[in-house]
Design a protein around this motif. Sequence first.
Motif, PDB file in Angstrom:
ATOM      1  N   TYR A   1       0.845  -1.324  -0.163  1.00 19.23           N
ATOM      2  CA  TYR A   1      -0.039   0.091   0.071  1.00 19.23           C
ATOM      3  C   TYR A   1       0.850   1.167   0.162  1.00 19.23           C
ATOM      4  O   TYR A   1       0.178   2.488  -0.178  1.00 19.23           O
ATOM      5  N   SER A   2       2.027   0.898   0.099  1.00 16.37           N
ATOM      6  CA  SER A   2       3.009   2.187   0.374  1.00 16.37           C
ATOM      7  C   SER A   2       3.111   3.365  -0.354  1.00 16.37           C
ATOM      8  O   SER A   2       3.037   3.058  -1.815  1.00 16.37           O
ATOM      9  N   PHE A   3       3.026   4.568  -0.224  1.00 11.81           N
ATOM     10  CA  PHE A   3       3.138   5.776  -0.959  1.00 11.81           C
ATOM     11  C   PHE A   3       4.847   5.975  -1.221  1.00 11.81           C
ATOM     12  O   PHE A   3       5.092   6.773  -2.168  1.00 11.81           O
ATOM     13  N   ALA A   4       5.752   5.171  -0.653  1.00 12.85           N
ATOM     14  CA  ALA A   4       6.991   5.728  -0.599  1.00 12.85           C
ATOM     15  C   ALA A   4       7.911   4.420  -1.297  1.00 12.85           C
ATOM     16  O   ALA A   4       9.081   4.312  -1.410  1.00 12.85           O
ATOM     17  N   SER A   5       7.332   3.483  -2.103  1.00 14.21           N
ATOM     18  CA  SER A   5       7.864   2.500  -2.849  1.00 14.21           C
ATOM     19  C   SER A   5       8.940   2.914  -3.736  1.00 14.21           C
ATOM     20  O   SER A   5       8.472   3.746  -4.680  1.00 14.21           O
ATOM     21  N   GLU A   6      10.039   2.432  -4.045  1.00 15.47           N
ATOM     22  CA  GLU A   6      11.056   3.075  -4.930  1.00 15.47           C
ATOM     23  C   GLU A   6      10.787   2.577  -6.381  1.00 15.47           C
ATOM     24  O   GLU A   6      10.983   3.618  -7.066  1.00 15.47           O
TER      25      GLU A   6
ATOM     26  N   ALA B   1     -12.183  25.118   1.310  1.00 17.18           N
ATOM     27  CA  ALA B   1     -10.745  25.530   1.351  1.00 17.18           C
ATOM     28  C   ALA B   1      -9.636  24.862   1.918  1.00 17.18           C
ATOM     29  O   ALA B   1      -8.749  24.946   2.040  1.00 17.18           O
ATOM     30  N   VAL B   2     -10.309  24.151   3.054  1.00 18.75           N
ATOM     31  CA  VAL B   2      -9.416  23.438   4.030  1.00 18.75           C
ATOM     32  C   VAL B   2      -9.618  21.941   3.956  1.00 18.75           C
ATOM     33  O   VAL B   2      -8.441  21.399   3.837  1.00 18.75           O
ATOM     34  N   ALA B   3     -10.647  21.413   3.842  1.00 24.26           N
ATOM     35  CA  ALA B   3     -10.864  19.815   3.895  1.00 24.26           C
ATOM     36  C   ALA B   3     -11.140  19.029   2.895  1.00 24.26           C
ATOM     37  O   ALA B   3     -10.311  18.634   2.171  1.00 24.26           O
ATOM     38  N   VAL B   4     -12.638  19.168   2.646  1.00 28.04           N
ATOM     39  CA  VAL B   4     -13.109  18.044   1.827  1.00 28.04           C
ATOM     40  C   VAL B   4     -12.686  18.037   0.301  1.00 28.04           C
ATOM     41  O   VAL B   4     -12.217  17.224  -0.209  1.00 28.04           O
ATOM     42  N   VAL B   5     -12.886  18.928  -0.391  1.00 27.16           N
ATOM     43  CA  VAL B   5     -12.560  19.161  -1.921  1.00 27.16           C
ATOM     44  C   VAL B   5     -11.040  19.023  -1.980  1.00 27.16           C
ATOM     45  O   VAL B   5     -10.413  18.504  -2.851  1.00 27.16           O
ATOM     46  N   LYS B   6     -10.345  19.804  -1.010  1.00 26.61           N
ATOM     47  CA  LYS B   6      -8.570  19.900  -0.773  1.00 26.61           C
ATOM     48  C   LYS B   6      -8.472  18.152  -0.820  1.00 26.61           C
ATOM     49  O   LYS B   6      -7.259  17.657  -1.469  1.00 26.61           O
ATOM     50  N   ALA B   7      -8.962  17.446   0.277  1.00 33.14           N
ATOM     51  CA  ALA B   7      -8.697  15.974   0.332  1.00 33.14           C
ATOM     52  C   ALA B   7      -8.838  14.980  -1.039  1.00 33.14           C
ATOM     53  O   ALA B   7      -7.938  14.354  -1.067  1.00 33.14           O
ATOM     54  N   GLY B   8      -9.870  15.534  -1.817  1.00 34.78           N
ATOM     55  CA  GLY B   8      -9.968  14.986  -3.074  1.00 34.78           C
ATOM     56  C   GLY B   8      -8.812  15.124  -3.932  1.00 34.78           C
ATOM     57  O   GLY B   8      -8.151  14.224  -4.501  1.00 34.78           O
ATOM     58  N   ALA B   9      -8.368  16.525  -4.046  1.00 38.96           N
ATOM     59  CA  ALA B   9      -7.369  16.746  -4.893  1.00 38.96           C
ATOM     60  C   ALA B   9      -6.310  16.263  -4.388  1.00 38.96           C
ATOM     61  O   ALA B   9      -5.091  15.850  -5.334  1.00 38.96           O
ATOM     62  N   PHE B  10      -6.024  16.411  -3.307  1.00 38.88           N
ATOM     63  CA  PHE B  10      -4.733  15.910  -2.727  1.00 38.88           C
ATOM     64  C   PHE B  10      -4.563  14.381  -2.782  1.00 38.88           C
ATOM     65  O   PHE B  10      -3.395  13.867  -3.128  1.00 38.88           O
ATOM     66  N   GLY B  11      -5.515  13.377  -2.852  1.00 42.73           N
ATOM     67  CA  GLY B  11      -5.593  12.275  -2.967  1.00 42.73           C
ATOM     68  C   GLY B  11      -5.036  11.975  -4.494  1.00 42.73           C
ATOM     69  O   GLY B  11      -4.056  10.774  -4.804  1.00 42.73           O
ATOM     70  N   ILE B  12      -5.614  12.522  -5.300  1.00 42.05           N
ATOM     71  CA  ILE B  12      -5.165  12.379  -6.948  1.00 42.05           C
ATOM     72  C   ILE B  12      -3.892  12.619  -6.924  1.00 42.05           C
ATOM     73  O   ILE B  12      -2.998  12.049  -7.739  1.00 42.05           O
TER      74      ILE B  12
ATOM     75  N   TYR C   1       1.878  10.832  -8.235  1.00 44.32           N
ATOM     76  CA  TYR C   1       3.074  11.123  -7.886  1.00 44.32           C
ATOM     77  C   TYR C   1       3.739  10.099  -6.961  1.00 44.32           C
ATOM     78  O   TYR C   1       4.830   9.775  -7.298  1.00 44.32           O
ATOM     79  N   ASP C   2       2.970   9.729  -5.999  1.00 44.68           N
ATOM     80  CA  ASP C   2       3.641   8.646  -5.010  1.00 44.68           C
ATOM     81  C   ASP C   2       3.151   7.228  -5.207  1.00 44.68           C
ATOM     82  O   ASP C   2       3.707   6.258  -4.666  1.00 44.68           O
ATOM     83  N   LEU C   3       2.076   6.897  -5.917  1.00 39.35           N
ATOM     84  CA  LEU C   3       1.707   5.543  -6.064  1.00 39.35           C
ATOM     85  C   LEU C   3       1.899   5.192  -7.450  1.00 39.35           C
ATOM     86  O   LEU C   3       2.690   4.171  -7.560  1.00 39.35           O
ATOM     87  N   TYR C   4       1.539   5.871  -8.640  1.00 40.82           N
ATOM     88  CA  TYR C   4       1.799   5.204  -9.874  1.00 40.82           C
ATOM     89  C   TYR C   4       3.114   5.956 -10.528  1.00 40.82           C
ATOM     90  O   TYR C   4       4.006   5.114 -11.159  1.00 40.82           O
TER      91      TYR C   4
ATOM     92  N   GLU D   1      10.227  15.214  -7.378  1.00 39.72           N
ATOM     93  CA  GLU D   1       9.524  14.256  -8.297  1.00 39.72           C
ATOM     94  C   GLU D   1      10.156  14.160  -9.616  1.00 39.72           C
ATOM     95  O   GLU D   1      10.290  13.105 -10.226  1.00 39.72           O
ATOM     96  N   TYR D   2      10.856  15.111 -10.347  1.00 41.73           N
ATOM     97  CA  TYR D   2      11.517  15.008 -11.501  1.00 41.73           C
ATOM     98  C   TYR D   2      12.846  14.837 -11.550  1.00 41.73           C
ATOM     99  O   TYR D   2      13.577  14.285 -12.685  1.00 41.73           O
ATOM    100  N   LEU D   3      13.478  15.173 -10.450  1.00 43.21           N
ATOM    101  CA  LEU D   3      15.019  15.065 -10.177  1.00 43.21           C
ATOM    102  C   LEU D   3      15.163  14.088  -8.889  1.00 43.21           C
ATOM    103  O   LEU D   3      15.744  15.033  -8.012  1.00 43.21           O
ATOM    104  N   PRO D   4      14.788  13.167  -9.055  1.00 45.49           N
ATOM    105  CA  PRO D   4      15.016  12.308  -7.733  1.00 45.49           C
ATOM    106  C   PRO D   4      16.597  12.250  -7.363  1.00 45.49           C
ATOM    107  O   PRO D   4      17.291  12.036  -8.203  1.00 45.49           O
TER     108      PRO D   4
END
Length: 501
Positions: free
Chosen positions: A189-194, A248-259, A264-267, A498-501
């Motif tokens: 499930y990790s977001f940090a897989s190399e 501005a703080v929670a719900v819609v930003k949580a959806g955008a942040f999840g995408i 960036y961190d999963l695919y 992201e682009y220059l790891p």
Amino acid sequence: MNAAWLPLTTLATSLLAAAVIFLLPEEARRLRTSINLLAAASKIILVALMVVRVSQGYEDTFSFQIVGGVEFVLRADALGVMFAGLSSLLWLCTTIYAIGYLEGAANRKRFFGFFSLCVASTLGIALAGNLFTFLIFYEMLTLSTYPLVVHSGTAKALAAGRVYLRYTLTAGVVLLLGVVLLYSLTNDYSFASEEGLSPYLNDHRGLLTLIFVLLVGGLAVKAAMVPLHGWLPRAMVAPAPVSALLHAVAVVKAGAFGILRVIYDLYGIELSVQLGVTTWLAVAASITIIYGSLRAIAQQELKPRLAFSTISQVSYVVLGVSLFGPFGTIGALAHLLHQGFMKVTLFFCAGNYAEELGIHRIDEMDGAGKRMPLTSLAFTVGALGMIGLPPIAGFITKWYLGVGAIQAEMYWVVAVLVASSTLNAVYFLPIVHRLWFREGPAHGKGAWPKEQRLGRLETHGWLLWPAVFTALVSIGAGLLAGLPFSPLDWATRVAVGEYLP
């Protein structure tokens, strides 16, 4: 050295505040206010400490195993800390505003208890170190915001709450299905897989595409992307602090942040481009941007116009993340922060007009700039920033998105940005004109729909100063964009990683 206590303690401040608030009697107003402000201030200090440590190269991680192969993980990385910083600072502003807004109202204990749970959920989403932890807090956010949406208890509010639950709970099921399929494929499930998911491309291209669609589809509901946006305009029956929190703080930003996390961190951006999903996502975001703007023009009430504006503006984040290249990424990440400050300013001001003058419709705003000059100046700043005029922060993000589109050779995106900014001007500039260049009703009691004097200033100070502060931040984020630790600087750090790891 791993400071595992730091992300855990940061999350615990909101959870502990919620628990204490629920235990307090309803009449303990001063103690409840003190706890709210202390928890919000403590969170800002802790998040600032995480920002410093991330800038020094640390990623503090707290984890424990629930069952074999399933871990609960909190990790303070650059992307998560950026979102945590936004939510913590705006939580303090919204808390101050809510204290003034709900003065004398009923059920304040319930409101502030779930309010704290909502912010804890948002922070958990920001600091989630894997998809399992993210899913826990994503669903917790749904359940904690529902009581806020239906807070007034009216038939209209309860109906809006039912719609909200239908959308968000269904989205949670879709997201869960994507998580299960992903785990069945990778056991991770990790977001940090190399390596990410690239090793599975040749043999499981179709399955990877399906999982992406399920994950992003589940997240797109909270991000209010068309045609999954129907819950958001209905949720405007909630009190102004809740509207600010949702937009501005929670719900819609949580959806955008999840995408952002999924791409960036999963695919990984390269795999996402190879699968061809980013182009379709850019098209979906562009449709949402134009549709939201067109629907905003048609609204005659202020909060619904701002709601459709949010539907349009949040998809700038999704559009930017769909552009292959660092400039698009920088624009997306910076807009996640910039839009938060500008949009919360607009909702604070809308609440001020409603509370002080009884204004809910745009045709009732004539001359309100003279009666409430600071509120109207703040609204003007937020509106011009949404249009994308310099030197306000909105200009910075639209510039980077435009450059990113050219860099990715997606020239049609530039046309979308120009059209969107034009439509933004169409639905915001008439409001600004009404505020400053039209005569209001005759001065005196009863001149406005429901005029009252809430304080010695143009309105109660608890309502006024948060709007002024966030408007100033919106200007500062544009004027001082080149300074270290600015939203643009932090977005650049993430993009470089992201682009220059």
